[in-house]
Design a protein around this motif. Structure first.
Motif, PDB file in Angstrom:
ATOM      1  N   ILE A 152       0.845  -1.197   0.000  1.00  0.00           N
ATOM      2  CA  ILE A 152       0.000   0.000   0.000  1.00  0.00           C
ATOM      3  C   ILE A 152       0.881   1.249   0.000  1.00  0.00           C
ATOM      4  O   ILE A 152       0.663   2.167  -0.798  1.00  0.00           O
ATOM      5  N   ALA A 153       1.875   1.280   0.868  1.00  0.00           N
ATOM      6  CA  ALA A 153       2.766   2.442   0.964  1.00  0.00           C
ATOM      7  C   ALA A 153       3.510   2.650  -0.360  1.00  0.00           C
ATOM      8  O   ALA A 153       3.635   3.771  -0.842  1.00  0.00           O
ATOM      9  N   GLY A 154       3.983   1.561  -0.952  1.00  0.00           N
ATOM     10  CA  GLY A 154       4.693   1.648  -2.230  1.00  0.00           C
ATOM     11  C   GLY A 154       3.811   2.197  -3.337  1.00  0.00           C
ATOM     12  O   GLY A 154       4.245   3.012  -4.143  1.00  0.00           O
ATOM     13  N   THR A 155       2.560   1.755  -3.351  1.00  0.00           N
ATOM     14  CA  THR A 155       1.610   2.234  -4.358  1.00  0.00           C
ATOM     15  C   THR A 155       1.349   3.721  -4.181  1.00  0.00           C
ATOM     16  O   THR A 155       1.360   4.470  -5.159  1.00  0.00           O
ATOM     17  N   VAL A 156       1.135   4.151  -2.944  1.00  0.00           N
ATOM     18  CA  VAL A 156       0.888   5.575  -2.658  1.00  0.00           C
ATOM     19  C   VAL A 156       2.083   6.411  -3.102  1.00  0.00           C
ATOM     20  O   VAL A 156       1.922   7.425  -3.776  1.00  0.00           O
ATOM     21  N   VAL A 157       3.282   5.981  -2.732  1.00  0.00           N
ATOM     22  CA  VAL A 157       4.501   6.714  -3.100  1.00  0.00           C
ATOM     23  C   VAL A 157       4.644   6.770  -4.623  1.00  0.00           C
ATOM     24  O   VAL A 157       4.977   7.818  -5.186  1.00  0.00           O
ATOM     25  N   SER A 158       4.365   5.648  -5.295  1.00  0.00           N
ATOM     26  CA  SER A 158       4.460   5.604  -6.758  1.00  0.00           C
ATOM     27  C   SER A 158       3.477   6.561  -7.414  1.00  0.00           C
ATOM     28  O   SER A 158       3.832   7.282  -8.350  1.00  0.00           O
TER      29      SER A 158
END
Length: 50
Positions: A15-21
């Protein structure tokens, strides 16, 4: 606070990776649009001021 399992780490990390991306992609698109606009303006000034 309990220890997070590997599955939880992967879930929240995903989830965090998707948000950052998504944020990174949006910023990149905005920067690109601004650069393009400025470049277009510079070219118009250069060629139409003759």
């Amino acid at each position: 606070m309990k220890q997070m399992t590997a599955g939880e780490w992967m879930f929240y990390g995903g989830i965090a990776g998707t948000v950052v991306s998504v944020i990174g992609f949006a910023v990149w698109k905005i920067v690109l649009a601004v650069k393009k606009k400025n470049l277009k303006k510079d070219l118009e000034e250069e060629y139409f001021s003759m």
